[in-house]
Every structure is written in C-alpha cells, then in structure tokens.
Design an enzyme around this catalytic site. Sequence first.
Site, PDB file in Angstrom:
ATOM      1  N   CYS A 107      10.282  -2.371  -8.692  1.00  0.00           N
ATOM      2  CA  CYS A 107       8.832  -2.530  -8.855  1.00  0.00           C
ATOM      3  C   CYS A 107       8.464  -3.958  -9.219  1.00  0.00           C
ATOM      4  O   CYS A 107       7.426  -4.479  -8.795  1.00  0.00           O
ATOM      5  CB  CYS A 107       8.312  -1.563  -9.903  1.00  0.00           C
ATOM      6  SG  CYS A 107       9.035  -1.814 -11.544  1.00  0.00           S
ATOM      7  N   HIS A 277       7.054  -0.874 -16.029  1.00  0.00           N
ATOM      8  CA  HIS A 277       6.795  -0.743 -14.597  1.00  0.00           C
ATOM      9  C   HIS A 277       5.828  -1.850 -14.184  1.00  0.00           C
ATOM     10  O   HIS A 277       4.931  -2.224 -14.942  1.00  0.00           O
ATOM     11  CB  HIS A 277       6.188   0.633 -14.321  1.00  0.00           C
ATOM     12  CG  HIS A 277       5.948   0.931 -12.880  1.00  0.00           C
ATOM     13  ND1 HIS A 277       6.913   0.769 -11.899  1.00  0.00           N
ATOM     14  CD2 HIS A 277       4.841   1.397 -12.229  1.00  0.00           C
ATOM     15  CE1 HIS A 277       6.419   1.136 -10.729  1.00  0.00           C
ATOM     16  NE2 HIS A 277       5.158   1.508 -10.903  1.00  0.00           N
ATOM     17  N   ASN A 297       0.114   1.213  -6.636  1.00  0.00           N
ATOM     18  CA  ASN A 297       1.469   1.517  -7.084  1.00  0.00           C
ATOM     19  C   ASN A 297       2.440   1.332  -5.919  1.00  0.00           C
ATOM     20  O   ASN A 297       2.025   1.109  -4.775  1.00  0.00           O
ATOM     21  CB  ASN A 297       1.533   2.945  -7.623  1.00  0.00           C
ATOM     22  CG  ASN A 297       2.672   3.157  -8.590  1.00  0.00           C
ATOM     23  OD1 ASN A 297       3.484   2.269  -8.824  1.00  0.00           O
ATOM     24  ND2 ASN A 297       2.750   4.348  -9.170  1.00  0.00           N
TER      25      ASN A 297
END
Length: 331
Positions: A107, A277, A297
């Site tokens: 990520c 994240h 995301n």
Amino acid sequence: MKYLLLLATAALSASAIPNLKKFLDPDELIDMVNNKRSTWTAGTNFDADSLPKLQFTGVLKNPNRTLLVKEHKTGRNLIPDFFDARDYWPECSKISEIRDQASCGSCWAFGAVEAMSDRICIHSNATKQVSVSAEDLMSCCGLTCGLGCYGGFPDSAWDYWLKSGIVTGGLYGTNDGCKPYSIAPCAHFNKFSSEPACDTEVITPMCVSTCDVPTLTYNNELTFGETVYYIHSDQDQIKMEIMINGPVEAAFNVYEDFLYYKSGVYQNVGGELLGGHAVKLLGWGVYNGTDYWLVANSYGVEWGDNGYFKILRGVNHVGIESDVVAGLPKL
C-alpha cells in the site's frame, strides 16, 4: 544498513503482518458497527476464509524522516466546502482508477504512485497521462523504502522518485507502461471466485531494469519528481495542497472494523489495531452533517464504495492527517 534492516524487521513484526492473528467473527463485527448507528455502514467485503491470508497493512515507521514540511501561506479563503479531484480534473482519467495491491503489503507504494500519476497529468495540462509503476518502486527501492511486500515507508517512496525515478506501469494483466503490476488479484471476496486463492507467501518481485513490453525502453519510461515534501498536519493545508497540486498520499492506523466499510463516513467503532495503511486522498466534503476526506483505497473495486471510502475529517482520526506526503513531477 544493518541497523536499518533490524529496525525495519522490528517494525514489520509489529505492524506489517497483522494476519498472523485470528480475526474477530465478521458477522459479529458487522452487527456491532451497524447496531451502534454510527456515521457509516459495515458489510461483507472479503471472504472470511481469506482474511488471515491477506496483507491489509504495509506502512512501517521510518527512523530517518528527512523531507521538509511544505506550508501554504495564503489561500484558506478560497477553499470550497466540497472538492473531488475526479471532477476538477476530468481530463486526467487515472485519478479515477482503483488499483489492487493483491495479497502484498505494498500500500505504501500504491498510495505514492497513484498520486504521482495524477500529478504528472495535472501539471502537464493532461498532455502526459501515464501510470507510475508500483512494481518498479517496491522492487527496486530496496531497504531504503522498506521491505517490499512486507511494508515500506511512504516518504521514502517519494524521495526515491526524486532521486532515482520510477518507470511507468499500470494494472495487473495489462500492457500499460513499462512494468505493470505482476501480482495477480486473489480471491479476497468470494471463496468461489475464479481468481487464484490468496497466498500469505507473496514474494516481492525482483528488481529488473527492463520493460515487460518489448517496444519500451526502461530509461525512456522513467518518471521523476522535481520536489517532494511532507504536508503540514492541518486540514486546511492538506485541502490547499490537493486543490492546487492534486491528490496526496496519507497513512493511517487500520482497525479491524475498517475492513468491513461499505458506505458513509468511517470512524473507528471497534476491533483490534492491525497496523499502518497508505492511501490516496483526493477530496473532501460533508455527508449527513459529518466532515469527511474522500479516499481511494488499493483493495480493488469490489471493496467498500467501489474501491473508495470516506473518513472523518478535521480531528486527525486514526492519524489520517499526521502523515501526508506529496511532490511535484519533473516534466
């Protein structure tokens, strides 16, 4: 270098592999969120059997934060109540693209290259529209950026773009750019999916200085940053940066309930802390009286609200406003 490896390994054990634990029962967690009548709605995003096999986080704490903090001196009076980069720069189609990190804790690389791609388009007046490669970044930056599929440092990703450059490369299974993502999406969502089963033993791809597409040359496909920086952890500063220069990368603490987000404005209701994240912030607004950031995301389009989510804005909820980084492209 040995010290950095030990530090990164320690951080990895603490946050980048949360899936060695047993997750709470999904149905119980979803009911808990929805029964509390919070600002958001929970639902099923992942097949329960795949949960222990997925890397949901991948941000490590960087012991060597070196970027300068950028601050906008004027412009607060120009900030609108609502802003969506997809609508403001409609000619830049990559802003709307949702990527999938698959079962890899990359990520930190995805949030970076997504914002880099957007900014190349924005600052070239849409004359240059490319996807910057997450694969090239996470495989070639090495320990300077972290541990590839097992976590990394978002700020170091931007610094690498400035100093070494990152080639082009888009989604898995495409010929988009020099090095498209090579890790296949796995069956996170449905145990009966035609996609391969999720695997906890994902290996970071090796760094190679060649393009997957034979007609492209690695050096010719390199993109570079002109300047990179942290953004002051103030919501107006973040807004002005997005409004003037384009989407940014942000890191935050992920709790277990976040995995079940479907709609509304997320704020933590329950579940254990999983780790850090990284995502792409591309706008803001107000929903049913609650201030939010609009976020892309990297769990694929089947997660959340077609790959997007809203999160509580203005109070640094779960750290969303404290680690924001960006830069300008070299054109």
